[in-house]
Design a protein around this motif. Sequence first.
Motif, short mmCIF file in Angstrom:
data_model
loop_
_atom_site.label_atom_id
_atom_site.label_comp_id
_atom_site.label_asym_id
_atom_site.label_seq_id
_atom_site.Cartn_x
_atom_site.Cartn_y
_atom_site.Cartn_z
N ASP A 54 29.84 -6.66 -22.27
CA ASP A 54 28.73 -7.06 -21.13
C ASP A 54 28.77 -6.13 -20.53
O ASP A 54 27.03 -5.83 -20.25
CB ASP A 54 29.69 -8.21 -20.05
CG ASP A 54 29.57 -9.32 -20.43
OD1 ASP A 54 28.71 -9.92 -21.53
OD2 ASP A 54 30.38 -10.14 -20.37
N TYR A 55 28.92 -4.92 -21.13
CA TYR A 55 28.04 -3.84 -20.20
C TYR A 55 27.43 -2.73 -20.68
O TYR A 55 26.61 -3.01 -22.30
CB TYR A 55 29.66 -2.52 -20.90
CG TYR A 55 29.65 -1.05 -20.11
CD1 TYR A 55 29.16 -0.97 -18.97
CD2 TYR A 55 29.07 -0.16 -20.66
CE1 TYR A 55 28.93 0.70 -18.29
CE2 TYR A 55 28.79 1.11 -20.44
CZ TYR A 55 29.34 1.11 -19.75
OH TYR A 55 28.88 2.82 -18.81
N VAL A 56 26.13 -2.86 -19.80
CA VAL A 56 25.61 -2.39 -19.81
C VAL A 56 25.25 -0.53 -19.84
O VAL A 56 25.71 0.07 -19.41
CB VAL A 56 23.68 -2.65 -19.00
CG1 VAL A 56 22.57 -1.95 -19.39
CG2 VAL A 56 23.59 -3.51 -18.99
N LEU A 57 25.27 0.13 -21.65
CA LEU A 57 25.28 1.88 -21.27
C LEU A 57 24.79 2.75 -20.67
O LEU A 57 23.02 2.26 -20.93
CB LEU A 57 25.55 1.91 -23.20
CG LEU A 57 25.78 2.90 -23.68
CD1 LEU A 57 27.33 3.62 -22.91
CD2 LEU A 57 25.43 3.38 -24.22
N ASN A 58 25.41 3.01 -19.91
CA ASN A 58 24.52 4.22 -18.82
C ASN A 58 25.37 5.60 -19.67
O ASN A 58 26.03 6.22 -19.38
CB ASN A 58 24.98 4.59 -17.14
CG ASN A 58 24.06 5.29 -16.76
OD1 ASN A 58 23.75 6.57 -17.13
ND2 ASN A 58 24.03 4.93 -15.59
N VAL A 59 23.78 5.95 -20.45
CA VAL A 59 24.31 7.55 -21.33
C VAL A 59 24.66 8.39 -20.81
O VAL A 59 26.22 9.40 -20.86
CB VAL A 59 22.93 7.63 -22.21
CG1 VAL A 59 23.55 8.93 -23.04
CG2 VAL A 59 22.52 6.86 -23.21
#
Length: 131
Positions: A54-59
Amino acid sequence: MGFQVERGADLPVIVARWGEEFSYERDFPAQCEQVRRLLDRSAQPVHYVLDFRDYVLNVQELIPCLNAATREPQSNFHHPNVERIVFVTHSAVIKKVAQGLKSCMYGSLDVLVVPSMEEAYENIHKGMRMG
């Protein structure tokens, strides 16, 4: 809070779930502390499962997060009670991160990557039968 940490009821496992709202700055230190307490109290080695589905990747958070997870003196990835690290994800970027953790720069970690919690638990069961 953008994460949840729980100890497995019938398996030697600690699961950390990162949600959509997970923020490295806000959540990572608290998540690490909760996991560390469980690792310190564990009477046996455990599988450390990180559920990133569910994690929205923040580069922008990726490199500081990797450094903290692998190079800090209190790194949970290198805790003596961690038998295996498992990432649960569909993200190609996180899969590449797991491959990168095998380099000596990050401590030569062997991270299993699976697409579901069911597969994570199957692998844990399989490893217990073999060990």
